[in-house]
Design a protein around this motif. Sequence first.
Motif, mmCIF file in Angstrom:
data_model
loop_
_atom_site.group_PDB
_atom_site.id
_atom_site.type_symbol
_atom_site.label_atom_id
_atom_site.label_comp_id
_atom_site.label_asym_id
_atom_site.label_seq_id
_atom_site.Cartn_x
_atom_site.Cartn_y
_atom_site.Cartn_z
ATOM 1 N N GLU A 132 -20.531 -6.197 5.587
ATOM 2 C CA GLU A 132 -20.369 -5.187 6.617
ATOM 3 C C GLU A 132 -19.053 -5.372 7.343
ATOM 4 O O GLU A 132 -18.394 -4.388 7.710
ATOM 5 N N GLU A 133 -18.666 -6.586 7.539
ATOM 6 C CA GLU A 133 -17.412 -6.844 8.230
ATOM 7 C C GLU A 133 -16.211 -6.429 7.341
ATOM 8 O O GLU A 133 -15.166 -6.022 7.853
ATOM 9 N N GLU A 134 -16.352 -6.510 5.990
ATOM 10 C CA GLU A 134 -15.249 -6.243 5.062
ATOM 11 C C GLU A 134 -15.164 -4.778 4.629
ATOM 12 O O GLU A 134 -14.162 -4.332 4.055
ATOM 13 N N LYS A 135 -16.198 -4.003 4.861
ATOM 14 C CA LYS A 135 -16.248 -2.634 4.352
ATOM 15 C C LYS A 135 -15.151 -1.743 4.905
ATOM 16 O O LYS A 135 -14.597 -0.900 4.206
ATOM 17 N N ALA A 136 -14.838 -1.892 6.154
ATOM 18 C CA ALA A 136 -13.828 -1.009 6.760
ATOM 19 C C ALA A 136 -12.483 -1.195 6.055
ATOM 20 O O ALA A 136 -11.798 -0.224 5.688
ATOM 21 N N LYS A 137 -12.106 -2.439 5.871
ATOM 22 C CA LYS A 137 -10.827 -2.703 5.200
ATOM 23 C C LYS A 137 -10.877 -2.306 3.738
ATOM 24 O O LYS A 137 -9.920 -1.719 3.189
ATOM 25 N N ALA A 138 -12.016 -2.569 3.062
ATOM 26 C CA ALA A 138 -12.138 -2.218 1.644
ATOM 27 C C ALA A 138 -12.068 -0.711 1.453
ATOM 28 O O ALA A 138 -11.469 -0.200 0.481
ATOM 29 N N GLN A 139 -12.689 0.030 2.422
ATOM 30 C CA GLN A 139 -12.624 1.488 2.321
ATOM 31 C C GLN A 139 -11.201 1.981 2.500
ATOM 32 O O GLN A 139 -10.760 2.917 1.810
ATOM 33 N N ALA A 140 -10.459 1.374 3.366
ATOM 34 C CA ALA A 140 -9.061 1.767 3.561
ATOM 35 C C ALA A 140 -8.244 1.518 2.294
ATOM 36 O O ALA A 140 -7.378 2.332 1.911
ATOM 37 N N ASP A 141 -8.564 0.381 1.638
ATOM 38 C CA ASP A 141 -7.850 0.090 0.385
ATOM 39 C C ASP A 141 -8.168 1.137 -0.710
ATOM 40 O O ASP A 141 -7.295 1.548 -1.482
ATOM 41 N N VAL A 142 -9.423 1.549 -0.751
ATOM 42 C CA VAL A 142 -9.822 2.578 -1.735
ATOM 43 C C VAL A 142 -9.119 3.892 -1.445
ATOM 44 O O VAL A 142 -8.616 4.576 -2.352
ATOM 45 N N ASP A 143 -9.068 4.294 -0.171
ATOM 46 C CA ASP A 143 -8.411 5.551 0.197
ATOM 47 C C ASP A 143 -6.916 5.507 -0.172
ATOM 48 O O ASP A 143 -6.355 6.500 -0.685
ATOM 49 N N ALA A 144 -6.294 4.354 0.090
ATOM 50 C CA ALA A 144 -4.866 4.227 -0.260
ATOM 51 C C ALA A 144 -4.666 4.294 -1.775
ATOM 52 O O ALA A 144 -3.706 4.904 -2.284
ATOM 53 N N ALA A 145 -5.587 3.678 -2.508
ATOM 54 C CA ALA A 145 -5.485 3.679 -3.969
ATOM 55 C C ALA A 145 -5.661 5.086 -4.526
ATOM 56 O O ALA A 145 -4.989 5.502 -5.475
ATOM 57 N N LYS A 146 -6.607 5.842 -3.900
ATOM 58 C CA LYS A 146 -6.804 7.216 -4.339
ATOM 59 C C LYS A 146 -5.560 8.068 -4.079
ATOM 60 O O LYS A 146 -5.178 8.918 -4.912
ATOM 61 N N ALA A 147 -4.920 7.850 -2.946
ATOM 62 C CA ALA A 147 -3.699 8.597 -2.636
ATOM 63 C C ALA A 147 -2.593 8.253 -3.633
ATOM 64 O O ALA A 147 -1.835 9.125 -4.093
ATOM 65 N N ALA A 148 -2.520 6.961 -3.997
ATOM 66 C CA ALA A 148 -1.505 6.536 -4.966
ATOM 67 C C ALA A 148 -1.776 7.169 -6.337
ATOM 68 O O ALA A 148 -0.846 7.583 -7.058
ATOM 69 N N VAL A 149 -3.052 7.251 -6.717
ATOM 70 C CA VAL A 149 -3.405 7.881 -8.000
ATOM 71 C C VAL A 149 -3.027 9.356 -7.987
ATOM 72 O O VAL A 149 -2.499 9.893 -8.976
#
Length: 449
Positions: A128-145
């Motif tokens: 739960e503590e890591e989800k916020a950062k992991a979600q941000a990484d996913v969003d950035a990766a999607k934008a890069a794709v």
Amino acid sequence: MKIRRIAATAVAAAVTAPALFLSAAPAFADTKPTAGVSQAADSPIEELKLAVAAAQAKYDAAFAANEKAQAEVRALLDDKNHRLVLANNEASRASKEAAAAKSAADTKLAAAETALATAEEALAKATEEEKAKAQADVDAAKAAVATATAEADTAKATAAAKAAEAAAASDALDDMYVEAFKTLNAPKKNLEEAKKALDEAKKALQDAEAETPDDEACQIDKNIGMSLTGPQKITVGTSGVFTFRVTNKGKVPYGDVGGSAVSVDMKGPLSDDLKVSWSSANSPKWKPINDPEKDFFSSNSALAPGKSFDFKLKIDAAVKTPVGDGGVAAFALSISEDSTKCGEAEQAVYASFRVVKPAKPGSGNDNGTNGNGTTGGSKGNGNASPQGGTSKTPLTSTSTTSTSTTSGRLASTGAGPSTLPFALAGGAAVVLGAGAMVMVRRRKAGEGA
């Protein structure tokens, strides 16, 4: 051969203008021929040489044109600065660069998609503590794709466009080369045709030269003596026999003697009414002289100096022969013992006669024959059998009631008309060359057998 052409020309003139021949002035009879057959016979060879020269000139021009066309094509192929060559090179370079850019964009997209997959996997395992950062990484990766996908699509479209431009430039260059090679077809074909024409011209000259005696052949031979005797009248439907004597007046033996003859009646020389045949002691069977270019007579034996050889000339008068003036002309030719030279008599001899209606039955024929060489009525010389050089029949007698004779000139003698010499001269010009070359060739062939 040239002589054959001259003969053909004389035949054509004789056949198409009989009226002119038969109406010529008597004075022409004493006119000496302007040139011997040997002089005229040279022109066909010269014409063939000119034909070879003309064909050679055309071949040379065609060869030069073909070489020029090939040089122009080679120059075009070697021209690196031609606009189509430059355009093709530029289009090819741009296509390669676009392809490389597309490949790079595809690689970048693949990396972005891998990073997204990694980020999404991390998000799934995050606390739960890591989800916020992991979600941000996913969003950035999607934008890069998304960005990489757009760049890859643009690179792909650009690469396709540049590839099409390169293909078009390549096709244009190929088309230019194809058209350039097509320009070689015409000069190549012209060269092949010119080569064929040159080969044919050379072959014609070679054949003519092979059939023609050397330059010294067929010269006027003043040592050839001639006389021609026969009946003054020939009844239609019968025949008359003439004796043509050839004498060697020189001091050198002849290897062979011969010649040819032609008849003329009111229809002109070479008409179908008066047929000429010949025979001799060496060739006793009557042989027709239908074509002066092919039919000739030959002694088939040598003739020593001072000796003579007799030929018989039978004139068959068809039933349709027009009543009126007629005549027969003969030329003599000589062949040297080595068969390398031939000589022609300076002039022709001829005998004129009258074509008359049939006599009443039982009265005999003035020509002394019954149409086949046998003895006819009580008149005429009746000498119809083949006779060779041993003949005892007088051959130089003057004109009598039954015989006319000439010796060595185109003049009117005997009881015949004075309108025939020109006609006989025209016909004689035809036969003069008819046997000479054949006699030489046949004699050579006989020696080589």
